[in-house]
Design a protein around this motif. Structure first.
Motif, PDB file in Angstrom:
ATOM      1  N   PRO A  87       0.819  -1.214   0.000  1.00  0.00           N
ATOM      2  CA  PRO A  87       0.000   0.000   0.000  1.00  0.00           C
ATOM      3  C   PRO A  87       0.853   1.264   0.000  1.00  0.00           C
ATOM      4  CG  PRO A  87       0.142  -0.883   2.214  1.00  0.00           C
ATOM      5  CD  PRO A  87       0.922  -1.825   1.332  1.00  0.00           C
ATOM      6  N   ALA A  88       0.523   2.202  -0.868  1.00  0.00           N
ATOM      7  CA  ALA A  88       1.217   3.496  -0.862  1.00  0.00           C
ATOM      8  C   ALA A  88       0.280   4.557  -1.419  1.00  0.00           C
ATOM      9  CB  ALA A  88       2.504   3.429  -1.680  1.00  0.00           C
ATOM     10  N   LEU A  89       0.560   5.797  -1.057  1.00  0.00           N
ATOM     11  CA  LEU A  89      -0.220   6.920  -1.576  1.00  0.00           C
ATOM     12  C   LEU A  89       0.438   7.450  -2.842  1.00  0.00           C
ATOM     13  CD1 LEU A  89      -1.111   8.795   1.733  1.00  0.00           C
ATOM     14  CD2 LEU A  89      -2.406   7.034   0.512  1.00  0.00           C
ATOM     15  N   TYR A  90      -0.376   7.717  -3.845  1.00  0.00           N
ATOM     16  CA  TYR A  90       0.102   8.153  -5.157  1.00  0.00           C
ATOM     17  C   TYR A  90      -0.558   9.466  -5.551  1.00  0.00           C
ATOM     18  CZ  TYR A  90       2.197   3.567  -5.701  1.00  0.00           C
ATOM     19  OH  TYR A  90       2.980   2.464  -5.526  1.00  0.00           O
TER      20      TYR A  90
ATOM     21  N   ASN B  44       4.453   7.552  -6.852  1.00  0.00           N
ATOM     22  CA  ASN B  44       4.449   7.308  -5.413  1.00  0.00           C
ATOM     23  C   ASN B  44       4.843   8.593  -4.672  1.00  0.00           C
ATOM     24  OD1 ASN B  44       4.939   6.223  -2.771  1.00  0.00           O
ATOM     25  ND2 ASN B  44       5.373   4.227  -3.702  1.00  0.00           N
ATOM     26  N   THR B  45       4.049   8.971  -3.670  1.00  0.00           N
ATOM     27  CA  THR B  45       4.331  10.203  -2.927  1.00  0.00           C
ATOM     28  C   THR B  45       5.381   9.998  -1.842  1.00  0.00           C
ATOM     29  OG1 THR B  45       2.644   9.796  -1.236  1.00  0.00           O
ATOM     30  CG2 THR B  45       1.938  10.985  -3.229  1.00  0.00           C
ATOM     31  N   VAL B  47       4.664   8.111   0.824  1.00  0.00           N
ATOM     32  CA  VAL B  47       3.927   7.676   2.015  1.00  0.00           C
ATOM     33  C   VAL B  47       3.472   6.237   1.792  1.00  0.00           C
ATOM     34  CG1 VAL B  47       1.923   8.062   3.495  1.00  0.00           C
ATOM     35  CG2 VAL B  47       3.117  10.020   2.477  1.00  0.00           C
ATOM     36  N   GLY B  48       4.026   5.326   2.575  1.00  0.00           N
ATOM     37  CA  GLY B  48       3.662   3.919   2.428  1.00  0.00           C
ATOM     38  C   GLY B  48       4.781   3.115   1.792  1.00  0.00           C
ATOM     39  N   ASN B  49       4.404   2.026   1.161  1.00  0.00           N
ATOM     40  CA  ASN B  49       5.365   1.069   0.603  1.00  0.00           C
ATOM     41  C   ASN B  49       6.053   1.633  -0.645  1.00  0.00           C
ATOM     42  OD1 ASN B  49       6.162  -1.278  -1.175  1.00  0.00           O
ATOM     43  ND2 ASN B  49       5.573  -2.361   0.682  1.00  0.00           N
ATOM     44  N   THR B  51       7.801   0.109  -3.010  1.00  0.00           N
ATOM     45  CA  THR B  51       8.149  -0.868  -4.058  1.00  0.00           C
ATOM     46  C   THR B  51       7.890  -0.341  -5.465  1.00  0.00           C
ATOM     47  OG1 THR B  51       7.641  -2.687  -2.549  1.00  0.00           O
ATOM     48  CG2 THR B  51       7.740  -3.221  -4.902  1.00  0.00           C
TER      49      THR B  51
END
Lengths: 108, 108
Positions: A87-90, B44-45, B47-49, B51
């Motif tokens: 999970p990540a913020l985009y 991807n910002t 924040v989070g994973n 990968t």
């Protein structure tokens, strides 16, 4: 500013039913949480790369709201044996529509 | 029936500029291809994973249109050294909105 959560899942075949059950429980909690806007669960149709059988795309009001909600309630699907998730913020950086459709609609 | 392409990318840091250049070239071809509807590139910002640093989400008119377009033009970004990518077609199986927002709007 709204942020987009994208979470790619590798769910063992024998755990798919349990995964969707727990994910739905998580979603029913977040559906009553301030800062959650909407979520869309996608299943791989089998056309293309099979690595990720499920991908969730959600919108949160802010990264702070997303992080707080995941402190207050840890998603139960994350503890399923053998599961992998990312999970990540985009942020959206480029958007392109079909130019032929745009032109035929007179909006070029 | 429209299908959703989701493609998760691991792009080496030193190749990010080249990746976005080639991806934009690919998109400018598909933007004039029948069956392509729209595409959204996400970064991807942090924040989070970490990968997947880029994820593309696109809509095509059908899986046949998607497959044909990728036979006719192979995306140049796929041959960048060290890149990993996982393109597949997905179907939305669950959609949930915030119930508090729904209720306050009187649409429960």
């Amino acid at each position: 500013m709204p942020v987009t959560l994208i979470n790619t899942f590798k769910v063992p075949a024998e755990q798919e039913q349990e995964f969707l059950k727990r994910w739905s429980e998580t979603t029913s909690v977040y559906a009553r949480t301030s800062g959650f806007i909407e979520t869309h669960m996608h299943r791989n149709t089998g056309v293309g790369n099979p690595t990720f059988n499920y991908i969730n795309i959600a919108v949160w009001a802010s990264s702070e709201a997303f992080l707080q909600a995941h402190k207050d309630y840890v998603p139960g699907e994350e503890s399923i044996p053998g599961i992998e998730f990312h999970p990540a913020l985009y942020e959206e950086i480029i958007m392109t529509r079909n130019l032929l459709l745009t032109q035929s609609a007179g909006k070029e």
